[in-house]
Design a protein around this motif. Structure first.
Motif, PDB file in Angstrom:
ATOM      1  N   ALA A 285       0.829  -1.204   0.000  1.00 48.58           N
ATOM      2  CA  ALA A 285       0.000   0.000   0.000  1.00 48.58           C
ATOM      3  C   ALA A 285       0.865   1.257   0.000  1.00 48.58           C
ATOM      4  O   ALA A 285       0.562   2.222  -0.712  1.00 48.58           O
ATOM      5  N   GLU A 286       1.937   1.248   0.783  1.00 53.16           N
ATOM      6  CA  GLU A 286       2.834   2.413   0.829  1.00 53.16           C
ATOM      7  C   GLU A 286       3.563   2.593  -0.499  1.00 53.16           C
ATOM      8  O   GLU A 286       3.719   3.710  -0.991  1.00 53.16           O
ATOM      9  N   ALA A 287       4.001   1.489  -1.105  1.00 56.69           N
ATOM     10  CA  ALA A 287       4.680   1.577  -2.399  1.00 56.69           C
ATOM     11  C   ALA A 287       3.726   2.103  -3.474  1.00 56.69           C
ATOM     12  O   ALA A 287       4.119   2.929  -4.308  1.00 56.69           O
ATOM     13  N   ILE A 288       2.477   1.662  -3.444  1.00 55.07           N
ATOM     14  CA  ILE A 288       1.491   2.162  -4.407  1.00 55.07           C
ATOM     15  C   ILE A 288       1.248   3.647  -4.196  1.00 55.07           C
ATOM     16  O   ILE A 288       1.163   4.414  -5.158  1.00 55.07           O
ATOM     17  N   ARG A 289       1.163   4.067  -2.935  1.00 59.37           N
ATOM     18  CA  ARG A 289       0.963   5.491  -2.645  1.00 59.37           C
ATOM     19  C   ARG A 289       2.133   6.325  -3.186  1.00 59.37           C
ATOM     20  O   ARG A 289       1.935   7.368  -3.819  1.00 59.37           O
ATOM     21  N   ILE A 290       3.346   5.847  -2.980  1.00 62.04           N
ATOM     22  CA  ILE A 290       4.532   6.558  -3.472  1.00 62.04           C
ATOM     23  C   ILE A 290       4.540   6.602  -5.002  1.00 62.04           C
ATOM     24  O   ILE A 290       4.829   7.644  -5.599  1.00 62.04           O
TER      25      ILE A 290
ATOM     26  N   GLN B  80      16.039  24.037 -15.963  1.00 62.06           N
ATOM     27  CA  GLN B  80      16.046  22.586 -15.797  1.00 62.06           C
ATOM     28  C   GLN B  80      15.787  22.183 -14.349  1.00 62.06           C
ATOM     29  O   GLN B  80      15.048  21.248 -14.083  1.00 62.06           O
ATOM     30  N   SER B  81      16.392  22.863 -13.385  1.00 63.37           N
ATOM     31  CA  SER B  81      16.235  22.466 -11.981  1.00 63.37           C
ATOM     32  C   SER B  81      14.807  22.682 -11.490  1.00 63.37           C
ATOM     33  O   SER B  81      14.330  21.939 -10.642  1.00 63.37           O
ATOM     34  N   SER B  82      14.094  23.671 -11.993  1.00 64.88           N
ATOM     35  CA  SER B  82      12.732  23.892 -11.529  1.00 64.88           C
ATOM     36  C   SER B  82      11.754  22.919 -12.168  1.00 64.88           C
ATOM     37  O   SER B  82      10.627  22.787 -11.711  1.00 64.88           O
ATOM     38  N   ASN B  83      12.165  22.220 -13.234  1.00 63.07           N
ATOM     39  CA  ASN B  83      11.294  21.234 -13.862  1.00 63.07           C
ATOM     40  C   ASN B  83      11.297  19.898 -13.131  1.00 63.07           C
ATOM     41  O   ASN B  83      10.451  19.063 -13.382  1.00 63.07           O
ATOM     42  N   ILE B  84      12.250  19.688 -12.261  1.00 63.76           N
ATOM     43  CA  ILE B  84      12.366  18.406 -11.575  1.00 63.76           C
ATOM     44  C   ILE B  84      11.461  18.417 -10.342  1.00 63.76           C
ATOM     45  O   ILE B  84      11.638  19.239  -9.455  1.00 63.76           O
ATOM     46  N   PRO B  85      10.494  17.513 -10.269  1.00 66.27           N
ATOM     47  CA  PRO B  85       9.628  17.466  -9.089  1.00 66.27           C
ATOM     48  C   PRO B  85      10.401  17.065  -7.843  1.00 66.27           C
ATOM     49  O   PRO B  85      11.461  16.438  -7.921  1.00 66.27           O
ATOM     50  N   ARG B  86       9.849  17.393  -6.695  1.00 68.92           N
ATOM     51  CA  ARG B  86      10.502  17.059  -5.431  1.00 68.92           C
ATOM     52  C   ARG B  86      10.621  15.555  -5.231  1.00 68.92           C
ATOM     53  O   ARG B  86      11.489  15.079  -4.517  1.00 68.92           O
ATOM     54  N   LEU B  87       9.742  14.780  -5.855  1.00 66.94           N
ATOM     55  CA  LEU B  87       9.807  13.330  -5.695  1.00 66.94           C
ATOM     56  C   LEU B  87      11.089  12.738  -6.265  1.00 66.94           C
ATOM     57  O   LEU B  87      11.471  11.638  -5.917  1.00 66.94           O
ATOM     58  N   PHE B  88      11.726  13.468  -7.178  1.00 69.11           N
ATOM     59  CA  PHE B  88      12.941  12.959  -7.789  1.00 69.11           C
ATOM     60  C   PHE B  88      14.191  13.620  -7.222  1.00 69.11           C
ATOM     61  O   PHE B  88      15.245  13.582  -7.829  1.00 69.11           O
ATOM     62  N   SER B  89      14.079  14.216  -6.058  1.00 68.14           N
ATOM     63  CA  SER B  89      15.241  14.824  -5.414  1.00 68.14           C
ATOM     64  C   SER B  89      16.163  13.722  -4.891  1.00 68.14           C
ATOM     65  O   SER B  89      15.745  12.577  -4.737  1.00 68.14           O
TER      66      SER B  89
ATOM     67  N   ALA C 121       3.630   9.497 -10.151  1.00 71.02           N
ATOM     68  CA  ALA C 121       2.894   9.638 -11.412  1.00 71.02           C
ATOM     69  C   ALA C 121       2.151  10.970 -11.457  1.00 71.02           C
ATOM     70  O   ALA C 121       2.151  11.650 -12.490  1.00 71.02           O
ATOM     71  N   LEU C 122       1.545  11.357 -10.335  1.00 73.05           N
ATOM     72  CA  LEU C 122       0.830  12.629 -10.303  1.00 73.05           C
ATOM     73  C   LEU C 122       1.779  13.817 -10.439  1.00 73.05           C
ATOM     74  O   LEU C 122       1.410  14.852 -10.986  1.00 73.05           O
ATOM     75  N   SER C 123       2.992  13.677  -9.944  1.00 72.92           N
ATOM     76  CA  SER C 123       3.943  14.785 -10.053  1.00 72.92           C
ATOM     77  C   SER C 123       4.341  15.031 -11.504  1.00 72.92           C
ATOM     78  O   SER C 123       4.739  16.129 -11.869  1.00 72.92           O
ATOM     79  N   MET C 124       4.233  14.000 -12.326  1.00 66.26           N
ATOM     80  CA  MET C 124       4.555  14.161 -13.741  1.00 66.26           C
ATOM     81  C   MET C 124       3.502  15.011 -14.461  1.00 66.26           C
ATOM     82  O   MET C 124       3.765  15.541 -15.529  1.00 66.26           O
ATOM     83  N   TRP C 125       2.336  15.143 -13.890  1.00 62.38           N
ATOM     84  CA  TRP C 125       1.280  15.947 -14.506  1.00 62.38           C
ATOM     85  C   TRP C 125       1.377  17.411 -14.118  1.00 62.38           C
ATOM     86  O   TRP C 125       0.549  18.209 -14.525  1.00 62.38           O
ATOM     87  N   ASN C 126       2.372  17.752 -13.330  1.00 59.53           N
ATOM     88  CA  ASN C 126       2.597  19.140 -12.949  1.00 59.53           C
ATOM     89  C   ASN C 126       2.871  19.948 -14.224  1.00 59.53           C
ATOM     90  O   ASN C 126       3.778  19.616 -14.986  1.00 59.53           O
ATOM     91  N   PRO C 127       2.098  21.014 -14.478  1.00 58.84           N
ATOM     92  CA  PRO C 127       2.310  21.773 -15.721  1.00 58.84           C
ATOM     93  C   PRO C 127       3.724  22.322 -15.871  1.00 58.84           C
ATOM     94  O   PRO C 127       4.236  22.415 -16.982  1.00 58.84           O
ATOM     95  N   SER C 128       4.375  22.667 -14.780  1.00 62.90           N
ATOM     96  CA  SER C 128       5.729  23.210 -14.908  1.00 62.90           C
ATOM     97  C   SER C 128       6.717  22.156 -15.378  1.00 62.90           C
ATOM     98  O   SER C 128       7.786  22.481 -15.899  1.00 62.90           O
ATOM     99  N   MET C 129       6.381  20.893 -15.210  1.00 56.81           N
ATOM    100  CA  MET C 129       7.261  19.815 -15.663  1.00 56.81           C
ATOM    101  C   MET C 129       7.364  19.826 -17.188  1.00 56.81           C
ATOM    102  O   MET C 129       8.386  19.476 -17.751  1.00 56.81           O
ATOM    103  N   TRP C 130       6.310  20.247 -17.848  1.00 56.47           N
ATOM    104  CA  TRP C 130       6.277  20.206 -19.310  1.00 56.47           C
ATOM    105  C   TRP C 130       6.541  21.572 -19.950  1.00 56.47           C
ATOM    106  O   TRP C 130       6.429  21.708 -21.159  1.00 56.47           O
ATOM    107  N   ASN C 131       6.883  22.556 -19.152  1.00 55.86           N
ATOM    108  CA  ASN C 131       7.129  23.895 -19.668  1.00 55.86           C
ATOM    109  C   ASN C 131       8.606  24.015 -20.088  1.00 55.86           C
ATOM    110  O   ASN C 131       9.495  24.048 -19.241  1.00 55.86           O
ATOM    111  N   PRO C 132       8.900  24.119 -21.388  1.00 56.52           N
ATOM    112  CA  PRO C 132      10.300  24.137 -21.825  1.00 56.52           C
ATOM    113  C   PRO C 132      11.017  25.455 -21.515  1.00 56.52           C
ATOM    114  O   PRO C 132      12.236  25.513 -21.591  1.00 56.52           O
ATOM    115  N   TRP C 133      10.276  26.509 -21.145  1.00 59.01           N
ATOM    116  CA  TRP C 133      10.912  27.799 -20.901  1.00 59.01           C
ATOM    117  C   TRP C 133      11.396  27.952 -19.471  1.00 59.01           C
ATOM    118  O   TRP C 133      12.002  28.928 -19.117  1.00 59.01           O
ATOM    119  N   ARG C 134      11.127  26.987 -18.633  1.00 58.56           N
ATOM    120  CA  ARG C 134      11.604  27.059 -17.255  1.00 58.56           C
ATOM    121  C   ARG C 134      12.997  26.442 -17.175  1.00 58.56           C
ATOM    122  O   ARG C 134      13.398  25.673 -18.043  1.00 58.56           O
TER     123      ARG C 134
END
Length: 138
Positions: free
Chosen positions: A68-73, A93-102, A78-91
């Motif tokens: 259950a914890e692994a599924i939640r993570i 590189q460091s601001s495009n990386i979600p906190r989950l991938f720190s 997956a939801l962090s990938m839908w962050n609009p700033s992730m797909w914005n090429p004008w931002r």
């Protein structure tokens, strides 16, 4: 409901509790088996059967909690990938990386999964140590 912090200290506390409780349980049950001999009483037979069923239940609960914890993570990742700033090429590189991938995220997530999995085992071991410590010896 706020989540309990899952850290290395929490994991160490769980492991220490198991390390203290497990030998007490093994000693109490071994002494009970020795005292019961070849003809255990119905109470002894119930306790011996409980040894197996509670281990299976605790490990099953642990695996379920870890899944259950692994599924939640994974859902959060997956939801962090839908962050609009992730797909914005004008931002940048460091601001495009979600906190989950720190860098510390993998460690945090592994500790969270491990803590969730070991918690049911710790609860059962500590409860057995308390319960078997109260039983009068024959």
């Amino acid at each position: 409901m706020p989540r309990k912090p899952n850290s290395a200290a929490t994991l160490a506390a769980h492991v220490a509790a198991i390390a203290l409780a497990a030998p007490q349980v093994v000693f109490a049950r071994t002494a009970r088996m020795t005292a019961a001999g070849a003809m255990p009483s119905p109470r002894d037979r119930r306790e011996f059967e409980l040894m197996h069923t509670e281990k299976l239940a605790a490990f099953g609960d642990g695996w379920l909690a870890m899944c259950a914890e692994a599924i939640r993570i994974q859902q959060n990742a997956a939801l962090s990938m839908w962050n609009p700033s992730m797909w914005n090429p004008w931002r940048t590189q460091s601001s495009n990386i979600p906190r989950l991938f720190s860098p510390g995220a993998l460690t945090r997530d592994v500790l969270a999964v491990t803590c969730m999995g070991i918690a049911p085992v710790r609860r059962k071991a500590v409860a057995n140590a308390k319960r078997l410590g109260k039983v009068k010896r024959r």
